[in-house]
Design a protein around this motif. Sequence first.
Motif, PDB file in Angstrom:
ATOM      1  N   GLU A  74     -18.435   6.409 -94.601  1.00 26.28           N
ATOM      2  CA  GLU A  74     -17.375   7.810 -93.943  1.00 26.28           C
ATOM      3  C   GLU A  74     -16.886   7.452 -92.791  1.00 26.28           C
ATOM      4  O   GLU A  74     -17.720   7.039 -92.440  1.00 26.28           O
ATOM      5  CB  GLU A  74     -18.210   8.940 -94.523  1.00 26.28           C
ATOM      6  CG  GLU A  74     -17.949   9.378 -95.654  1.00 26.28           C
ATOM      7  CD  GLU A  74     -18.705  10.735 -96.026  1.00 26.28           C
ATOM      8  OE1 GLU A  74     -18.603  11.781 -94.757  1.00 26.28           O
ATOM      9  OE2 GLU A  74     -18.850  11.339 -97.022  1.00 26.28           O
ATOM     10  N   ARG A  75     -15.731   8.121 -92.422  1.00 29.53           N
ATOM     11  CA  ARG A  75     -14.861   7.391 -91.069  1.00 29.53           C
ATOM     12  C   ARG A  75     -14.111   9.062 -91.355  1.00 29.53           C
ATOM     13  O   ARG A  75     -13.088   9.377 -91.936  1.00 29.53           O
ATOM     14  CB  ARG A  75     -14.364   6.386 -91.033  1.00 29.53           C
ATOM     15  CG  ARG A  75     -13.806   6.026 -89.722  1.00 29.53           C
ATOM     16  CD  ARG A  75     -15.168   5.100 -89.130  1.00 29.53           C
ATOM     17  NE  ARG A  75     -14.985   4.332 -87.780  1.00 29.53           N
ATOM     18  CZ  ARG A  75     -14.646   4.857 -87.316  1.00 29.53           C
ATOM     19  NH1 ARG A  75     -15.579   6.593 -86.693  1.00 29.53           N
ATOM     20  NH2 ARG A  75     -14.188   4.441 -85.656  1.00 29.53           N
ATOM     21  N   GLY A  86     -16.476   8.487 -98.425  1.00 28.17           N
ATOM     22  CA  GLY A  86     -16.948   7.796 -99.643  1.00 28.17           C
ATOM     23  C   GLY A  86     -16.798   6.312-100.425  1.00 28.17           C
ATOM     24  O   GLY A  86     -17.052   6.398-101.674  1.00 28.17           O
ATOM     25  N   ASP A 111     -19.049   7.343 -89.986  1.00 22.36           N
ATOM     26  CA  ASP A 111     -20.087   8.416 -89.610  1.00 22.36           C
ATOM     27  C   ASP A 111     -21.461   8.549 -90.556  1.00 22.36           C
ATOM     28  O   ASP A 111     -21.790   8.878 -90.266  1.00 22.36           O
ATOM     29  CB  ASP A 111     -19.206   9.160 -89.544  1.00 22.36           C
ATOM     30  CG  ASP A 111     -17.890   9.238 -88.144  1.00 22.36           C
ATOM     31  OD1 ASP A 111     -18.122   8.636 -87.744  1.00 22.36           O
ATOM     32  OD2 ASP A 111     -16.464   9.345 -88.738  1.00 22.36           O
ATOM     33  N   GLN A 112     -20.863   7.897 -91.579  1.00 22.42           N
ATOM     34  CA  GLN A 112     -21.958   8.096 -92.816  1.00 22.42           C
ATOM     35  C   GLN A 112     -22.089   7.075 -93.935  1.00 22.42           C
ATOM     36  O   GLN A 112     -20.804   5.919 -93.665  1.00 22.42           O
ATOM     37  CB  GLN A 112     -21.787   9.224 -93.290  1.00 22.42           C
ATOM     38  CG  GLN A 112     -22.230  10.875 -93.017  1.00 22.42           C
ATOM     39  CD  GLN A 112     -22.248  12.169 -93.670  1.00 22.42           C
ATOM     40  OE1 GLN A 112     -22.485  11.565 -94.945  1.00 22.42           O
ATOM     41  NE2 GLN A 112     -21.926  12.840 -93.380  1.00 22.42           N
ATOM     42  N   GLY A 113     -22.716   6.642 -94.915  1.00 23.80           N
ATOM     43  CA  GLY A 113     -23.011   5.769 -95.414  1.00 23.80           C
ATOM     44  C   GLY A 113     -24.221   4.592 -94.636  1.00 23.80           C
ATOM     45  O   GLY A 113     -24.610   4.196 -93.233  1.00 23.80           O
ATOM     46  N   THR A 114     -24.048   3.117 -95.450  1.00 23.12           N
ATOM     47  CA  THR A 114     -25.277   2.429 -94.984  1.00 23.12           C
ATOM     48  C   THR A 114     -24.103   0.705 -95.413  1.00 23.12           C
ATOM     49  O   THR A 114     -22.658   0.361 -95.917  1.00 23.12           O
ATOM     50  CB  THR A 114     -26.421   2.121 -95.408  1.00 23.12           C
ATOM     51  OG1 THR A 114     -25.980   2.103 -97.234  1.00 23.12           O
ATOM     52  CG2 THR A 114     -26.956   3.314 -95.739  1.00 23.12           C
TER      53      THR A 114
END
Length: 489
Positions: free
Chosen positions: A15-16, A26, A61-64
């Motif tokens: 996510e960005r 996502g 912002d989230q995730g790998t």
Amino acid sequence: MPEIGNTIVKLDGVERHFGAVRALDGVTIAVKAGECVGLVGHNGAGKSTLMHVLAGTGTPDQGTITVGGEPQTAYSVSRAQTLGIRCVFQELSLCPNLTVAENTRIYHPSIRGIGWRRRASDLISAKLDEVFPGHGISASDIVQDLAIGKRQMVEVARAFTVTDAPLRLVILDEPTSSLDAHTSSQLLSFVRRTVASGISCVFISHLLGEILGNSDRIIVMRDGKVVTAGAASTFNRNRLVTEMGGIEAEPAAVAAAAMADRESRKLRVRARPVRQSDGRELIAREGEIVGLAGLAAHGQTDLLLAVFRAATQRAANIEVSGPVALVAGDRQTDGIFAQWSISENIGIRSLARLRKGLLISPAREDEMAARWRDKIGIRTPDMHNNILSLSGGNQQKALFARALGSDAGIVLMDDPMRGVDVGTKLEVYELIRDEARGGRTFLWYTTETDELKNCDHVYVFHNGRIVADLRRDELTEEKVIQSSFAESA
């Protein structure tokens, strides 16, 4: 082609956000060794943002992020380079005041010590020769002195050079957007050879034929999400456009201009290239769409700029009747005002109409910007945002809005569709035809043969001279390329 191997990079649940805008929502994608993945989507779909994350120039912002089976906890540009991941961005990243060799040295810190300049020159020259035979670029050339097409060639070639770090994956974000048909073909052939050797590629393009013809697998994005993915063989143009969220019309059924009354229409532009010795000249009349074609940097842009100057100052061999506006293809250098808002960038060509007394009326400026936002589909939550908050394609829409919203009777277009998605292109083509039917004249240089089909007739350039004038019914890619390599046609 070797069998496609293990996964070399995977983005999972990325996510960005940019303020209230969710650029990536996502996203999960993976790229295998020896695979070319085509990535498509309309402007603002999140393609370039996703590639910035993969290249290390943007932080999710989230995730790998997993590379070679190892999760990355401190991912950056230098880490991506060390792992063998390179990116050719849509907005070119070369340092304009440095030479081609010096830009190569920046990319490869291991090139140092006595003789570094020669080693950097040899490295980039050899790769340019391999990718673009006959390129005509010297390692000692200052980048800002090169035409945008040659700058793009340098950027692409540099990404494929290898010193101490390996090369495993190259991201190509609109790599042919400033290249003519010949150099685009050279690049795509090189990409196929490179992928066949086991190196991977993520290929972003709004030219759907390039995606379908050069990808092993295709991923479609819309509104920051992956909406579909599959083998390239399962897609065609109509399915791609449908998945992207639009319906593609059949190739533009453009009505041919009534040539019988052409001579009776008002002459808008008469221009003879400086190097023309046989008396040929470009003629553009009221309501015509006139195409300029040929290999890149063969005088098309020079003639457009000469016509632009001739609108306000006397020039030999050029007649211009009416105000002129220019839609630049190299938007970062010649188009946008980077410190200004979207509204200000659109209104700058129409200041006389935006005045209230001695000052610019903010209300009139906002009204004009809002009208063109809706008419041309600029994707932004606020037209007062900085122009750089827009994706590349939306920046280009703002430049079209600036020109078409002005009082110019003549619009010059210098390969203006760089980074513009297929849906927007179709809308802009129709807008141009509508404006031409209303009497506006267009001089349109493009490196895309399909775009030339919108023109009433096309002048082909070679070495700064007009070598052919083709009617629409004569126009084929073969004729354009044949004329491009000929001294006369």
